[in-house]
Design a protein around this motif. Structure first.
Motif, PDB file in Angstrom:
ATOM      1  N   THR A  58      25.076  -0.555 -64.426  1.00 43.99           N
ATOM      2  CA  THR A  58      25.326  -1.807 -63.714  1.00 43.99           C
ATOM      3  C   THR A  58      25.305  -3.039 -64.611  1.00 43.99           C
ATOM      4  N   SER A 225      26.449 -10.127 -52.812  1.00 47.55           N
ATOM      5  CA  SER A 225      26.606  -9.495 -54.126  1.00 47.55           C
ATOM      6  C   SER A 225      25.852 -10.300 -55.169  1.00 47.55           C
ATOM      7  N   ASP A 386      22.434  10.154 -53.122  1.00 46.41           N
ATOM      8  CA  ASP A 386      21.951   8.921 -53.738  1.00 46.41           C
ATOM      9  C   ASP A 386      20.476   8.675 -53.418  1.00 46.41           C
ATOM     10  N   HIS A 390      18.192   5.050 -53.590  1.00 46.48           N
ATOM     11  CA  HIS A 390      17.658   4.438 -52.375  1.00 46.48           C
ATOM     12  C   HIS A 390      16.133   4.375 -52.407  1.00 46.48           C
ATOM     13  N   SER A 393      14.988   1.736 -54.953  1.00 48.82           N
ATOM     14  CA  SER A 393      15.311   0.401 -54.451  1.00 48.82           C
ATOM     15  C   SER A 393      14.291  -0.041 -53.397  1.00 48.82           C
ATOM     16  N   ASP A 449      22.329  -7.942 -52.227  1.00 47.42           N
ATOM     17  CA  ASP A 449      23.493  -7.143 -52.594  1.00 47.42           C
ATOM     18  C   ASP A 449      23.706  -6.030 -51.567  1.00 47.42           C
ATOM     19  N   SER A 451      24.614  -3.096 -51.825  1.00 46.82           N
ATOM     20  CA  SER A 451      24.192  -1.747 -52.220  1.00 46.82           C
ATOM     21  C   SER A 451      22.774  -1.420 -51.759  1.00 46.82           C
TER      22      SER A 451
END
Length: 511
Positions: A58, A225, A386, A390, A393, A449, A451
């Motif tokens: 990223t 974002s 994922d 997750h 995060s 964001d 995501s």
């Protein structure tokens, strides 16, 4: 205000003067055990190994420069937590501090957020062993199914150890932290030495963006974002959390008002410096190693390319030890938080969860409960490809909320806090609060964001569950029924081992 330094050091029971002796957690932790708790939870080997690949994807190699900024931000938070731990040295950290200084309603909310964080971060770190490290170490194909089973077994082993013996748990953790310290220092020195000798260090790579476009690299982003460099802060934000676990063991620490603040600050400083040196070494070497961007374990790929396959395998073993230690500390911290809230009759099932096991003098029921919660969270996330992103995060978002709420409380109430018995920010109090506030606001803004939708969903679901329970608690007791015990009474009870004056739940915790 009395503090807990004078409590009996080796007792496993206390005598209240009414009936038989009651189980009681003994004060047996010194400075290194407290430091090991903070260091073991943070675990740079765990955090860097887990998230370095995401940073490259990223933010590119240049993203490592977000690390020292994150260290400064988290150090300012650790200093605030140290000032609170020196004033209110009792298990439950933010839950206890906010409850006693702001009010029980806000304290309960902070405790529930802390519980949600500890549950998800336990799964996040243990899932790393099963999903990335063991497949690389033993060269087998990892699947969501075998990762689920292996993680479940690791969580169970950690719970068994925590439930069986606090002393043994701390011995295991102290050894693991020592191994991690020695191992990370040795790896960093070897990377610099061997890399320089063989010409495999490219320091220009530290400033490259890799596959990330240069244009807009430092942009703040839009409403949903964030820019590439902002995402790099998640490396430090995910790694340098959990230092407050030392404060959650205050009732089992000798001279906690002095020992715990020192242990937390020293852990963050040592981790910050060592972690950055390690990041510089592997990033400089990454410029000369092919296939790093495609590797599931880029740190191991770099180490193997520079130091050989044997050292690469040793690194993987070191990371397994570090992650197991990290999960052990998280389990320990989670059980103490659940026990503390149950002792105050404010957690679902508190009648069972406040009990101490007579033989081990550990909160056995609370340990089993934390293990079951972790297994449920694992089952929810484990079918996702994922899952690791997750999990880590959510494990970054939740502590940011805890830190922001606690720092805000300290800033507002700092002139009415109890007197410190071992640590004070002095004239640096306002600058530290300003730095901590700016850092935490910036960190939380990263989570706008898109995501991060899954972590926010997890947070909102947990908040909804907690909200339903707390609404029922308020309905049954009313706001006045949630008043916390007076702090002086708590301290006096802990000093004297008198469970009868430390609140309604403490007296009956052994039943």
């Amino acid at each position: 205000m009395a503090h807990a330094a004078s409590a009996p050091q080796g007792a496993g029971t206390d005598v209240s003067g009414q009936g038989e002796p009651k189980p009681r957690m003994a004060r047996q932790l010194g400075w290194y055990a407290s430091f090991s708790l903070a260091f073991g939870f943070v675990s740079i080997a765990t955090g860097i190994f887990t998230t370095y690949g995401s940073v490259l994807a990223t933010s590119g190699p240049r993203g490592i420069w977000a690390w020292p900024i994150a260290v400064i931000g988290q150090l300012s938070v650790a200093l605030v937590f140290g000032a609170l731990a020196a004033r209110i040295p009792i298990s439950g950290y933010s839950y206890q501090w906010v409850s006693r200084i702001v009010g029980p309603v806000w304290g309960w909310i902070m405790g529930w957020i802390s519980f949600a964080f500890l549950g998800v971060v336990l799964v996040a770190v243990d899932y790393t062993i099963a999903s990335t490290i063991l497949p690389e170490l033993f060269q087998y194909v990892g699947t969501t199914q075998n990762a689920w089973v292996i993680t479940a077994v690791v969580v169970l082993l950690q719970a068994v150890l925590v439930a069986a013996s606090t002393r043994t748990t701390h011995r295991v953790n102290s050894v693991a932290v020592t191994v991690q310290l020695v191992g990370m220092i040795a790896l960093t020195v070897l990377l610099f030495a061997v890399g320089a000798f063989t010409g495999k260090l490219d320091f220009a790579n530290l400033f490259e963006t890799g596959t990330i476009p240069e244009s807009g690299y430092f942009a703040l982003g839009g409403g949903t974002s964030v820019g590439p460099f902002a995402l790099a802060f998640l490396l430090g934000a995910f790694t340098i959390v959990g230092f407050e676990s030392a404060a959650n063991m205050a009732e089992e620490t000798k001279n906690p008002a002095r020992v715990i603040p020192k242990a937390m600050v020293q852990a963050v400083l040592s981790l910050g410096v060592l972690g950055f040196l390690f990041l510089v070494a592997i990033t400089a070497a990454a410029g000369q190693v092919s296939g790093v961007g495609e590797s599931d374990t880029p740190v191991a790929t770099i180490i193997t390319a520079v130091l050989g396959s044997v050292v690469g395998k040793i690194l993987l073993v070191l990371v397994v030890v570090s992650i197991f230690s990290c999960g052990l500390v998280i389990t320990l911290s989670g059980t103490r938080l659940v026990y503390a809230m149950s002792r105050d009759e404010r957690f679902p099932g508190w009648q069972l969860l406040k009990r101490l096991n007579r033989r081990a003098a550990t909160p056995l029921n609370a340990t089993v409960f934390m293990m079951l919660v972790a297994q449920i969270i694992l089952a929810v996330f484990s079918r996702s490809t994922d899952a690791l992103f997750h999990l880590f995060s959510a494990g970054t978002l939740l502590p940011a909320l805890i830190y922001a709420g606690t720092v805000a409380m300290y800033a507002i109430k700092r002139r009415s806090l109890p007197a410190s018995q071992g640590f004070s920010l002095g004239r640096w109090e306002v600058p530290v609060l300003v730095v901590a506030g700016i850092w935490l606001v910036y960190e939380l803004l990263i989570f706008r964001d898109a995501s991060f939708l899954a972590p926010w969903t997890y947070v909102l679901v947990l908040f909804a569950i907690g909200g339903v329970y707390f609404a029922g608690l308020l309905f049954r007791r009313g706001r006045d029924g949630l008043t916390m015990p007076d702090m002086a009474d708590i301290d006096r009870a802990l000093d004297a081992g008198d469970a009868t004056s430390a609140g309604p739940a403490m007296e009956r915790s052994a039943r």
